[in-house]
Scaffold this motif. Structure first.
Motif, short mmCIF file in Angstrom:
data_model
loop_
_atom_site.label_atom_id
_atom_site.label_comp_id
_atom_site.label_asym_id
_atom_site.label_seq_id
_atom_site.Cartn_x
_atom_site.Cartn_y
_atom_site.Cartn_z
N HIS A 180 1.36 -0.62 6.71
CA HIS A 180 -0.03 -0.18 6.54
C HIS A 180 -0.06 1.21 5.87
CE1 HIS A 180 -4.24 0.54 7.28
NE2 HIS A 180 -4.36 -0.66 7.81
N PRO A 181 -0.86 1.38 4.83
CA PRO A 181 -0.91 2.68 4.14
C PRO A 181 -1.43 3.81 5.01
CG PRO A 181 -2.61 1.18 3.30
CD PRO A 181 -1.69 0.36 4.14
N ARG A 185 -0.08 7.83 5.52
CA ARG A 185 -0.90 9.04 5.52
C ARG A 185 -0.66 9.86 6.78
NH1 ARG A 185 -7.01 7.95 3.57
NH2 ARG A 185 -7.05 10.17 4.12
N ARG A 186 -0.53 9.19 7.91
CA ARG A 186 -0.26 9.90 9.16
C ARG A 186 1.09 10.63 9.08
NH1 ARG A 186 -2.80 9.28 13.96
NH2 ARG A 186 -0.82 9.46 15.09
N ILE A 187 2.09 9.96 8.57
CA ILE A 187 3.41 10.58 8.47
C ILE A 187 3.36 11.78 7.52
CG2 ILE A 187 5.78 10.21 7.67
CD1 ILE A 187 5.46 7.27 8.62
N ALA A 188 2.66 11.62 6.39
CA ALA A 188 2.55 12.72 5.43
C ALA A 188 1.83 13.91 6.03
CB ALA A 188 1.81 12.24 4.18
N ALA A 189 0.94 13.65 7.00
CA ALA A 189 0.21 14.73 7.67
C ALA A 189 0.96 15.29 8.87
CB ALA A 189 -1.17 14.22 8.11
N GLY A 190 2.20 14.84 9.05
CA GLY A 190 3.01 15.33 10.16
C GLY A 190 2.71 14.67 11.49
#
Length: 312
Positions: A180-181, A185-190
């Motif tokens: 799921h994209p 996004r959650r990972i990129a936001a830490g």
């Protein structure tokens, strides 16, 4: 005059008490072997009729008010991490820090899988996700997530025929969530990803929930659901306040981990209330299954030694 009951975490989660609290513990009456774990602790404060433990139905009723007439299963968002020895449950529910936007982004991708299986999925609160099942749906034995934290998840999956359907559904859900994209996004936001679900707590609403307490003050979801069903629910105050209504009051402090905060806001004012005669007795009920009961007259037990902690 009422009793005050403080529901405490397991002794290993608390540090050493102050001299005053250690002295009080040494003079208390001690009952051990009452049943270890959160479920056993809550069962000392609530009785369900019939006697079962349908967590999902109880919290669903608290969250949405529509639990009657169906069976429910929690399908809570969680994070699993693979390692050389398998895949371990590291986070679930509240510990993932989910909000309404997370649920709104992730749930639609799962609705087809579970809808086609005849069990719609939804999330009236972002951290508690539910499957609605037909009444009397047979379910395998599912492990509560707190009992599986850090474990290899495969140790907690039913290997039998009844569990086969759930293993298949779980695999499909994991593939969807992994790709799921929104998780990217959650990972990129830490933030930690939601890459799996945890099935647990299945069942139907009990006919009745009873409690020996006049009030149960809590901020915990399951305890609040039980207290609401028993008609004794109340929010947890910031610090101890002696009961003024004549009934026993339980304060759920199992989320506390800091011994100094526990002493300053709860144990010391409760012991002051006991010494002043504002409460009849004070019960410290630990998740280890040990209860310490203190009465005003126990202050004269000066020959007893201090206790180093809340262990039996």
């Amino acid at each position: 005059m009422a009793r005050a009951i403080l529901l405490l975490p397991a002794a290993r989660r608390l540090g050493a008490p102050s001299a005053a609290v250690a002295t009080a513990l040494g003079r208390a009456d001690v009952a051990a072997g009452l049943g270890e774990g959160r479920r056993a602790q809550l069962r000392r404060s609530f009785r369900l009729l019939p006697d079962h433990w349908p967590v999902a139905a109880l919290t669903r009723q608290l969250d949405a008010g529509d639990a009657a007439g169906a069976a429910w299963l929690r399908a809570d968002p969680c994070r699993i991490q693979a390692d050389i020895n398998g895949a371990r449950l590291l986070d679930h529910g509240d510990t993932l820090g989910l909000d309404a936007e997370d649920a709104a982004q992730l749930l639609p991708a799962l609705r087809t899988v579970f809808g086609d299986a005849g069990m719609p999925i939804d999330a009236p609160t972002p951290t508690r996700w539910y499957l609605r099942l037909a009444p009397s749906t047979p379910l395998p034995a599912f492990t509560e997530p707190d009992d599986a934290l850090g474990d290899d998840v495969f140790e907690h999956l039913d290997p039998g025929g009844q569990g086969r359907r759930w293993r298949s559904l779980l695999t499909e859900a994991q593939v969807i969530l992994h790709n799921h994209p929104w998780n990217a996004r959650r990972i990129a936001a830490g933030k930690r990803p939601v890459n799996s679900l945890w099935f647990w707590g299945g069942g139907e609403l009990p006919d009745q929930v009873r409690s020996p307490h006049a009030r149960v003050c809590t901020g915990d979801g399951l305890a609040a659901a039980l207290a609401a069903a028993a008609g004794v629910g109340a929010p947890l105050p910031a610090r101890f306040d002696a009961a003024a209504d004549g009934g026993d009051v339980a304060y759920d402090l199992t989320a506390l981990r800091d011994m100094r905060t526990l002493e300053r806001d709860w144990l010391e004012p409760a012991l002051d209330a006991l010494g002043a005669g504002r409460i009849a007795s004070l019960v410290l009920d630990t998740a280890d299954g040990t209860a310490f009961t203190l009465a005003r007259g126990h202050r004269w037990r000066i020959w007893r030694r201090r206790r180093a902690g809340f262990h039996a």
